[in-house]
Scaffold this motif. Sequence first.
Motif, PDB file in Angstrom:
ATOM      1  N   ILE A 147       0.843  -1.211   0.000  1.00 16.49           N
ATOM      2  CA  ILE A 147       0.000   0.000   0.000  1.00 16.49           C
ATOM      3  C   ILE A 147       0.867   1.245   0.000  1.00 16.49           C
ATOM      4  CG2 ILE A 147      -0.171   0.234   2.524  1.00 16.49           C
ATOM      5  CD1 ILE A 147      -3.240   0.637   2.047  1.00 16.49           C
ATOM      6  N   CYS A 148       0.329   2.330  -0.546  1.00 19.44           N
ATOM      7  CA  CYS A 148       0.975   3.639  -0.453  1.00 19.44           C
ATOM      8  C   CYS A 148       0.003   4.600   0.215  1.00 19.44           C
ATOM      9  CB  CYS A 148       1.349   4.158  -1.842  1.00 19.44           C
ATOM     10  SG  CYS A 148       2.094   5.804  -1.754  1.00 19.44           S
ATOM     11  N   PHE A 149       0.437   5.175   1.333  1.00 18.73           N
ATOM     12  CA  PHE A 149      -0.376   6.158   2.049  1.00 18.73           C
ATOM     13  C   PHE A 149      -0.022   7.550   1.525  1.00 18.73           C
ATOM     14  CE2 PHE A 149       0.153   2.716   5.312  1.00 18.73           C
ATOM     15  CZ  PHE A 149      -1.165   2.267   5.260  1.00 18.73           C
ATOM     16  N   ASP A 150      -1.026   8.244   1.006  1.00 18.68           N
ATOM     17  CA  ASP A 150      -0.771   9.554   0.403  1.00 18.68           C
ATOM     18  C   ASP A 150      -1.064  10.675   1.396  1.00 18.68           C
ATOM     19  OD1 ASP A 150      -0.080  11.245  -1.765  1.00 18.68           O
ATOM     20  OD2 ASP A 150      -2.203  11.636  -2.151  1.00 18.68           O
ATOM     21  N   ASP A 151      -0.167  11.663   1.418  1.00 16.71           N
ATOM     22  CA  ASP A 151      -0.345  12.853   2.253  1.00 16.71           C
ATOM     23  C   ASP A 151      -0.326  12.518   3.741  1.00 16.71           C
ATOM     24  OD1 ASP A 151      -0.181  15.260   1.077  1.00 16.71           O
ATOM     25  OD2 ASP A 151      -2.318  15.534   0.719  1.00 16.71           O
ATOM     26  N   LEU A 152       0.685  11.775   4.136  1.00 18.53           N
ATOM     27  CA  LEU A 152       0.841  11.372   5.538  1.00 18.53           C
ATOM     28  C   LEU A 152       1.179  12.594   6.396  1.00 18.53           C
ATOM     29  CD1 LEU A 152       1.120   8.845   7.440  1.00 18.53           C
ATOM     30  CD2 LEU A 152       3.561   8.911   6.933  1.00 18.53           C
ATOM     31  N   GLY A 153       0.489  12.712   7.534  1.00 22.48           N
ATOM     32  CA  GLY A 153       0.854  13.747   8.497  1.00 22.48           C
ATOM     33  C   GLY A 153      -0.032  14.973   8.493  1.00 22.48           C
ATOM     34  N   VAL A 154      -0.878  15.135   7.474  1.00 19.55           N
ATOM     35  CA  VAL A 154      -1.773  16.305   7.473  1.00 19.55           C
ATOM     36  C   VAL A 154      -3.232  15.889   7.641  1.00 19.55           C
ATOM     37  CG1 VAL A 154      -0.226  17.816   6.169  1.00 19.55           C
ATOM     38  CG2 VAL A 154      -1.790  16.342   4.927  1.00 19.55           C
ATOM     39  N   GLU A 155      -3.441  14.591   7.889  1.00 17.22           N
ATOM     40  CA  GLU A 155      -4.806  14.111   8.124  1.00 17.22           C
ATOM     41  C   GLU A 155      -5.277  14.548   9.518  1.00 17.22           C
ATOM     42  OE1 GLU A 155      -2.159  11.231  10.111  1.00 17.22           O
ATOM     43  OE2 GLU A 155      -2.117  12.132   8.120  1.00 17.22           O
ATOM     44  N   PRO A 156      -6.602  14.706   9.715  1.00 22.03           N
ATOM     45  CA  PRO A 156      -7.095  15.078  11.048  1.00 22.03           C
ATOM     46  C   PRO A 156      -6.951  13.911  12.032  1.00 22.03           C
ATOM     47  CG  PRO A 156      -8.936  14.642   9.562  1.00 22.03           C
ATOM     48  CD  PRO A 156      -7.688  14.553   8.733  1.00 22.03           C
ATOM     49  N   ILE A 157      -7.073  14.221  13.306  1.00 22.51           N
ATOM     50  CA  ILE A 157      -7.128  13.168  14.336  1.00 22.51           C
ATOM     51  C   ILE A 157      -8.462  12.435  14.185  1.00 22.51           C
ATOM     52  CG2 ILE A 157      -7.452  12.833  16.846  1.00 22.51           C
ATOM     53  CD1 ILE A 157      -4.567  13.117  16.242  1.00 22.51           C
ATOM     54  N   GLY A 158      -8.442  11.103  14.337  1.00 24.92           N
ATOM     55  CA  GLY A 158      -9.676  10.336  14.238  1.00 24.92           C
ATOM     56  C   GLY A 158     -10.500  10.429  15.513  1.00 24.92           C
TER      57      GLY A 158
END
Length: 220
Positions: free
Chosen positions: A138-149
């Motif tokens: 898998i490739c996770f795109d835009d890691l680190g700018v996602e909101p807290i779940g």
Amino acid sequence: MDNPSKIIEGGIEYTLGKFDGKSVLYDFDKILIYLNAKGKLLFGDHFRIYTEDENIIRKLCHYFIKDKENCQKNDIDPEKGILLTGPVGCGKTSLIKLLKNLVPLQRPYLFAPCRNIVFGFNHLGYKIIEDYGDSSPICFDDLGVEPIGRHYGKDCNVMGEVLLSRYDLFLKTKSKIKTHATTNLNAEELEERYGNRVRSRMRELFNLIAFDENTNDKRK
């Protein structure tokens, strides 16, 4: 596919190098011609390979074609995944989507925007972490700018948990299931976002390949 040095796209055959019956001797200039053509098919006629990015693309190519000698020269471990970092708009996402087409015989990786994973967690809870923590390459795109779940009133650093699960998977499968990611953040910012434990696991999971921080925004 009888000859892995040839790829057909849109009815046109592209040669990536010479095949001796056992392995391919790749030609980087020919690879660039193919990537330019494939990029236009995937992303539209505005796509092009920029000369300033060729050094990054060369490293990525060495990794994906498993060129051991050049990987060693660039301190790239072919057993690990890729963490591709760089400023907004430098072309990280396009490149990581494009490069997997270079090796059609290798198992393709899924592509997952991190914010979508968090939105999934908000609806479905910890099942999402299990799903992404133990699955295909898998490739996770835009890691680190996602909101807290947030699920049922409880906060969760979803991607931090997913990365810990991917690390466990990496150890279990002896690197057969790769994890890749793109991010705009540097090492310090990633550590601030996910903590020291996750950051140290990331060092073992990923090869770091970084665009220059002054790379132009190609979307302008």
